[in-house]
Design an enzyme around this catalytic site. Structure first.
Site, mmCIF file in Angstrom:
data_model
loop_
_atom_site.group_PDB
_atom_site.id
_atom_site.type_symbol
_atom_site.label_atom_id
_atom_site.label_comp_id
_atom_site.label_asym_id
_atom_site.label_seq_id
_atom_site.Cartn_x
_atom_site.Cartn_y
_atom_site.Cartn_z
ATOM 1 N N TYR A 155 7.885 33.427 47.065
ATOM 2 C CA TYR A 155 7.701 32.134 46.391
ATOM 3 C C TYR A 155 6.658 32.251 45.277
ATOM 4 O O TYR A 155 6.848 31.731 44.171
ATOM 5 C CB TYR A 155 7.273 31.124 47.450
HETATM 6 N N1 NAD Z 1 5.644 19.490 47.825
HETATM 7 C C1 NAD Z 1 4.626 20.148 47.308
HETATM 8 O O1 NAD Z 1 3.469 19.863 47.588
HETATM 9 C C2 NAD Z 1 4.873 21.249 46.314
HETATM 10 C C3 NAD Z 1 3.807 22.079 45.962
HETATM 11 C C4 NAD Z 1 3.997 23.054 44.988
HETATM 12 C C5 NAD Z 1 5.251 23.186 44.402
HETATM 13 N N2 NAD Z 1 6.283 22.394 44.797
HETATM 14 C C6 NAD Z 1 7.569 22.561 44.125
HETATM 15 O O2 NAD Z 1 8.101 21.294 43.771
HETATM 16 C C7 NAD Z 1 9.523 21.344 43.797
HETATM 17 C C8 NAD Z 1 10.069 20.271 44.709
HETATM 18 O O3 NAD Z 1 9.480 20.424 45.983
HETATM 19 P P1 NAD Z 1 9.757 19.414 47.177
HETATM 20 O O4 NAD Z 1 8.596 19.525 48.073
HETATM 21 O O5 NAD Z 1 10.193 18.099 46.662
HETATM 22 O O6 NAD Z 1 11.004 20.184 47.873
HETATM 23 P P2 NAD Z 1 12.130 19.655 48.861
HETATM 24 O O7 NAD Z 1 12.569 20.863 49.621
HETATM 25 O O8 NAD Z 1 11.671 18.487 49.650
HETATM 26 O O9 NAD Z 1 13.311 19.223 47.877
HETATM 27 C C9 NAD Z 1 13.996 20.194 47.139
HETATM 28 C C10 NAD Z 1 15.341 19.657 46.687
HETATM 29 O O10 NAD Z 1 16.010 20.716 45.985
HETATM 30 C C11 NAD Z 1 17.339 20.857 46.499
HETATM 31 N N3 NAD Z 1 17.777 22.249 46.369
HETATM 32 C C12 NAD Z 1 17.375 23.308 47.122
HETATM 33 N N4 NAD Z 1 18.022 24.412 46.749
HETATM 34 C C13 NAD Z 1 18.860 24.068 45.737
HETATM 35 C C14 NAD Z 1 19.804 24.784 44.959
HETATM 36 N N5 NAD Z 1 20.025 26.088 45.170
HETATM 37 N N6 NAD Z 1 20.487 24.112 44.000
HETATM 38 C C15 NAD Z 1 20.271 22.797 43.798
HETATM 39 N N7 NAD Z 1 19.403 22.060 44.521
HETATM 40 C C16 NAD Z 1 18.700 22.691 45.491
HETATM 41 C C17 NAD Z 1 17.228 20.428 47.944
HETATM 42 O O11 NAD Z 1 18.492 20.066 48.490
HETATM 43 C C18 NAD Z 1 16.249 19.261 47.833
HETATM 44 O O12 NAD Z 1 16.929 18.056 47.529
HETATM 45 C C19 NAD Z 1 9.894 22.766 44.229
HETATM 46 O O13 NAD Z 1 10.058 23.568 43.082
HETATM 47 C C20 NAD Z 1 8.652 23.208 44.985
HETATM 48 O O14 NAD Z 1 8.530 24.600 45.033
HETATM 49 C C21 NAD Z 1 6.124 21.429 45.733
#
Ligand code: NAD
Length: 252
Positions: A155
């Protein structure tokens, strides 16, 4: 006044979490939204929420790891709304809490393809649409990459690769008035909750170090910063990584 009136925005992974929050706020700011999401039910749910509030959107079931499906999503955006002005690369498959030596080739493949390759595919697919009239690209990175969090090898690599794509494109495409920026969010989302359930102590330590005292809300906190990066308010901002994390990384 609506900040994104008349704009077309494509948001990947907008079926839940941060992507959903961004899609909803974009629609509230007047954008037509294209949801590119692997989970059809999640995509439909966000679509329904937007339409219920009077917004305009379509959802295209898309696995962002496939260049063919990425091209299909961009074509669907053009067919429905004429172009793509704003692109948010948010979808990401995660493999977490694996030591460096436990990380498999499959972990690397899945995480890099859904992060780096997907972002690269969408940026290339949208560039021809943006080069004439400008555009805004917001890529989602992570403090896990910036700081090299133990347990997040694949990641961290994916997210730093995404920041590299962001900087190179910002330099190459500035001449076309295409702004390319990244955010590192910290938000309470379904995937965060899952991680917290499995790693309560780590999660407590992480939230305890947030100076603003809480994790971000996907709509109220994260998406508002993304609206700024998607709007004319950020026309002179490019190539940056904006920490949207309540100050969590200040001390590092
Ligand atoms: N939540 C946090 O605190 C946090 C921190 C740092 C980075 N991020 C980044 O923010 C972004 C969103 O995170 P989140 O926590 O909302 O994640 P989440 O897992 O809750 O949601 C991710 C969404 O992406 C969709 N998805 C997954 N794989 C896919 C694919 N191959 N094609 C299309 N859609 C796909 C999933 O179905 C889901 O709806 C991500 O890039 C994550 O790495 C989140």
């Amino acid at each position: 006044m609506s900040k994104l009136n008349g704009k077309v925005a494509l948001v990947t992974g907008a079926g839940r979490g941060i992507g959903r929050g961004i899609a909803l706020e974009f629609a509230r700011e007047g954008a037509s939204v294209v949801i590119a999401e692997i989970d059809p039910e999640g995509g439909q749910n966000t679509l329904r929420e937007i339409e219920k509030e009077g917004g305009r959107a379509i959802t295209v079931t898309t696995d962002v790891r496939s260049r063919e499906q990425v091209n299909r999503a961009v074509s669907a955006a053009v067919e429905a709304f004429g172009t793509v002005d704003i692109l948010v690369n948010n979808a990401q498959i995660q493999r977490q809490q694996l030591s460096f030596e436990e990380t498999s080739d499959d972990d690397m493949d899945v995480v890099l393809t859904s992060g780096i390759h997907a972002t690269f595919y969408f940026m290339q697919a949208c560039f021809p649409l943006m080069r004439a009239g400008g555009g805004k690209i917001i890529n989602v990175a992570s403090a896990a990459g910036l700081l090299g969090h133990p347990g997040w090898t694949s990641y961290a690599v994916a997210k730093e690769g995404i920041r590299a794509l962001t900087k190179v494109a910002a330099r190459e495409w500035g001449v076309h008035k295409i702004n390319v920026n990244a955010i590192c969010p910290a938000a309470e989302t379904p995937s965060f909750r899952l991680w917290r359930d499995n790693n309560p102590e780590l999660a407590k330590a992480m939230t305890d170090e947030i100076p603003l005292g809480h994790l971000g809300d996907p709509e109220a906190d994260i998406a508002r910063a993304v609206v700024f990066l998607a709007s004319g308010d950020s026309d002179f901002v490019t190539g940056v990584t904006m920490m949207v994390d309540g100050g969590q990384t200040i001390l590092h």
